[in-house]
Design a protein around this motif. Structure first.
Motif, PDB file in Angstrom:
ATOM      1  N   ILE A   1     -11.222  -3.775  -2.611  1.00  0.00           N
ATOM      2  CA  ILE A   1      -9.912  -4.168  -3.157  1.00  0.00           C
ATOM      3  C   ILE A   1      -9.152  -2.898  -3.539  1.00  0.00           C
ATOM      4  O   ILE A   1      -9.700  -2.003  -4.178  1.00  0.00           O
ATOM      5  CB  ILE A   1     -10.078  -5.071  -4.394  1.00  0.00           C
ATOM      6  N   CYS A   2      -7.892  -2.839  -3.111  1.00  0.00           N
ATOM      7  CA  CYS A   2      -7.028  -1.684  -3.354  1.00  0.00           C
ATOM      8  C   CYS A   2      -5.970  -2.069  -4.385  1.00  0.00           C
ATOM      9  O   CYS A   2      -5.648  -3.248  -4.539  1.00  0.00           O
ATOM     10  CB  CYS A   2      -6.372  -1.304  -2.038  1.00  0.00           C
ATOM     11  N   GLY A   3      -5.406  -1.085  -5.063  1.00  0.00           N
ATOM     12  CA  GLY A   3      -4.309  -1.341  -5.996  1.00  0.00           C
ATOM     13  C   GLY A   3      -3.162  -2.084  -5.322  1.00  0.00           C
ATOM     14  O   GLY A   3      -2.547  -2.970  -5.922  1.00  0.00           O
ATOM     15  N   SER A   4      -2.892  -1.753  -4.068  1.00  0.00           N
ATOM     16  CA  SER A   4      -1.782  -2.426  -3.377  1.00  0.00           C
ATOM     17  C   SER A   4      -2.125  -3.890  -3.089  1.00  0.00           C
ATOM     18  O   SER A   4      -1.232  -4.737  -3.027  1.00  0.00           O
ATOM     19  CB  SER A   4      -1.427  -1.683  -2.081  1.00  0.00           C
ATOM     20  N   ASP A   5      -3.425  -4.209  -2.949  1.00  0.00           N
ATOM     21  CA  ASP A   5      -3.827  -5.618  -2.799  1.00  0.00           C
ATOM     22  C   ASP A   5      -3.457  -6.418  -4.050  1.00  0.00           C
ATOM     23  O   ASP A   5      -3.056  -7.580  -3.968  1.00  0.00           O
ATOM     24  CB  ASP A   5      -5.340  -5.731  -2.581  1.00  0.00           C
TER      25      ASP A   5
ATOM     26  N   GLY B   1      -6.780  -7.121   2.072  1.00  0.00           N
ATOM     27  CA  GLY B   1      -7.929  -6.314   2.494  1.00  0.00           C
ATOM     28  C   GLY B   1      -7.599  -5.409   3.655  1.00  0.00           C
ATOM     29  O   GLY B   1      -7.299  -5.881   4.755  1.00  0.00           O
ATOM     30  N   HIS B   2      -7.604  -4.085   3.388  1.00  0.00           N
ATOM     31  CA  HIS B   2      -7.385  -3.129   4.473  1.00  0.00           C
ATOM     32  C   HIS B   2      -8.328  -1.939   4.368  1.00  0.00           C
ATOM     33  O   HIS B   2      -8.207  -0.984   5.109  1.00  0.00           O
ATOM     34  CB  HIS B   2      -5.923  -2.657   4.465  1.00  0.00           C
ATOM     35  N   GLU B   3      -9.260  -1.981   3.412  1.00  0.00           N
ATOM     36  CA  GLU B   3     -10.241  -0.904   3.251  1.00  0.00           C
ATOM     37  C   GLU B   3     -11.585  -1.522   3.590  1.00  0.00           C
ATOM     38  O   GLU B   3     -12.180  -2.201   2.770  1.00  0.00           O
ATOM     39  CB  GLU B   3     -10.242  -0.401   1.800  1.00  0.00           C
ATOM     40  N   PHE B   4     -12.062  -1.298   4.812  1.00  0.00           N
ATOM     41  CA  PHE B   4     -13.263  -2.040   5.210  1.00  0.00           C
ATOM     42  C   PHE B   4     -14.067  -1.320   6.280  1.00  0.00           C
ATOM     43  O   PHE B   4     -13.603  -0.352   6.883  1.00  0.00           O
ATOM     44  CB  PHE B   4     -12.891  -3.449   5.694  1.00  0.00           C
TER      45      PHE B   4
ATOM     46  N   ILE C   1     -13.216   5.051   3.198  1.00  0.00           N
ATOM     47  CA  ILE C   1     -12.580   6.097   4.004  1.00  0.00           C
ATOM     48  C   ILE C   1     -11.057   5.910   4.017  1.00  0.00           C
ATOM     49  O   ILE C   1     -10.312   6.882   4.051  1.00  0.00           O
ATOM     50  CB  ILE C   1     -13.158   6.105   5.442  1.00  0.00           C
ATOM     51  N   GLU C   2     -10.598   4.666   3.940  1.00  0.00           N
ATOM     52  CA  GLU C   2      -9.138   4.461   3.941  1.00  0.00           C
ATOM     53  C   GLU C   2      -8.488   5.083   2.699  1.00  0.00           C
ATOM     54  O   GLU C   2      -7.595   5.934   2.837  1.00  0.00           O
ATOM     55  CB  GLU C   2      -8.821   2.959   4.056  1.00  0.00           C
ATOM     56  N   PRO C   3      -8.911   4.751   1.463  1.00  0.00           N
ATOM     57  CA  PRO C   3      -8.290   5.446   0.324  1.00  0.00           C
ATOM     58  C   PRO C   3      -8.559   6.956   0.348  1.00  0.00           C
ATOM     59  O   PRO C   3      -7.691   7.737  -0.059  1.00  0.00           O
ATOM     60  CB  PRO C   3      -8.921   4.772  -0.904  1.00  0.00           C
TER      61      PRO C   3
HETATM   62 ZN    ZN Z   1      -5.611   0.955   0.032  1.00  0.00          ZN
END
Ligand code: ZN
Ligand code: ZN
Length: 342
Positions: A41-45, A63-66, A148-150
């Motif tokens: 979970i990201c802050g933008s989520d 969800g985009h960090e996976f 890896i995304e963040p």
């Molecule tokens: Zn993110």
């Protein structure tokens, strides 16, 4: 055989989650199907889940960090095979505009993200285009691979700031991105990495992942603390990782002459006031950093020496997405990164 049904966790009202089943369409020749193993979970989520994101209206699959395994590949896919462990750069670019043709796809006129098109990673499967898939080296688990995304966001900011050996850096905000900026500054050779936050727990962690000095800006005036630590000199580079006017000012006022402030935070209140004379008298630079462009491979290589597992404070099975979101939102939970596992 390609799996045919996908289970998707969807936010349908602010902070309300439901699960849906959707058929998985046949893959296009350049697509791959990723079986999700870990999704952070990201802050933008959280911003999206509030229903406040202008380009991702509810209902939406966040969800985009996976990371995950390749479950199936389209007929033209050569880069990865079924079974490969991968993470995914979740952007979608046109490939045709001037920016894309210059290789600067981060500036694509039509840039979008997979989750905005209903392909969020709080799901059993995600369909993505082959070029955006990166194989995970052995030193990354599925969980750390999801970060890896963040880390790429932090990599992008630190590369833009052009950190040099021996420099002094200030990072305002010890959230996941601020701490990852600290890690990347350390790897880039910065000598003194000052990090500021209100939370002692976060500051303690920041010291474990690369910061060299912590300042609790709830207890001590940050500008005075930086003057004390740098013997009145100020810092070469600053990073604003909060998104608040007061932090913007601190990022500027703590800079040495000819220093550079990089703004990474997201401003819910976009208007700020600052003394423009400082630009002239101190010849300072102010720039922003957003997203990534050719930063994934660098972040993956750098992750060999960054203890990404320290960022993961909570793990939930995917069917507890509701609890996971509640935990990520709860300021008292001590959460940094919350991971879902389908
Ligand atoms: Zn993110
Ligand atoms: Zn483009």
């Amino acid at each position: 055989m390609q799996p045919s049904i996908n289970r998707i966790g969807e936010v349908y009202e602010p902070f309300k989650v439901r699960f849906l089943e959707r058929p998985i369409p046949p893959l296009a020749p350049d697509e791959v199907l990723v079986r999700v193993k870990a999704s952070a979970i990201c802050g933008s989520d959280l911003h999206i889940a509030r229903g406040l994101h202008p380009s991702a209206p509810l209902p939406v699959t966040i969800g985009h960090e996976f990371s995950g395994d390749i479950a199936a590949v389209g007929s033209d896919v050569r880069k990865v095979k079924v079974g490969a462990r991968v993470t995914v750069e979740p952007c979608i670019v046109c490939g045709k505009c001037d920016a894309c043709r210059h290789g600067q796809y981060g500036y694509c006129e039509q840039i979008s993200f997979t989750y905005r098109n209903g392909d969020g990673a709080m799901a059993d499967y995600v369909v993505v285009k082959e070029p955006y898939v990166y194989e995970l080296p052995d030193y990354l688990t599925y969980e750390t691979g999801a970060l890896i995304e963040p880390l790429s966001v932090a990599t992008h900011a630190v590369r833009r700031a052009d950190i040099r050996l021996g420099e002094t850096v200030l990072i305002i905000g010890a959230g996941a991105i601020g701490m990852m900026v600290a890690s990347m500054c350390r790897r880039s050779g910065a000598a003194e990495i000052i990090i500021a936050d209100f939370s002692d727990q976060r500051l303690e962690m920041a010291l474990q992942v690369g910061a060299t000095v912590a300042v609790n800006s709830g207890r001590e005036d940050l500008e005075e603390a930086v003057a004390r630590i740098t013997h009145g000199k100020g810092v070469d580079k600053s990073f604003e990782c909060v998104g608040r006017e007061s932090c913007f000012l601190q990022a500027i006022m703590t800079l040495k002459r000819n220093g550079t402030a990089t703004i990474v935070g997201i401003y819910e209140k976009p208007q700020v006031q600052f003394p423009a004379s400082r630009l002239v008298t101190h010849e300072i630079h102010i720039q922003g950093a957003q997203g990534y462009c050719w930063d994934f491979p660098i972040a993956i290589a750098a992750a060999r020496d960054i203890p990404l597992e320290k960022f993961i404070t909570h793990t939930f099975p995917l069917d507890q997405l509701q609890q996971a979101l509640d935990t990520a939102l709860d300021r008292n939970s001590g959460s940094i990164k919350v991971i879902l596992k389908p």
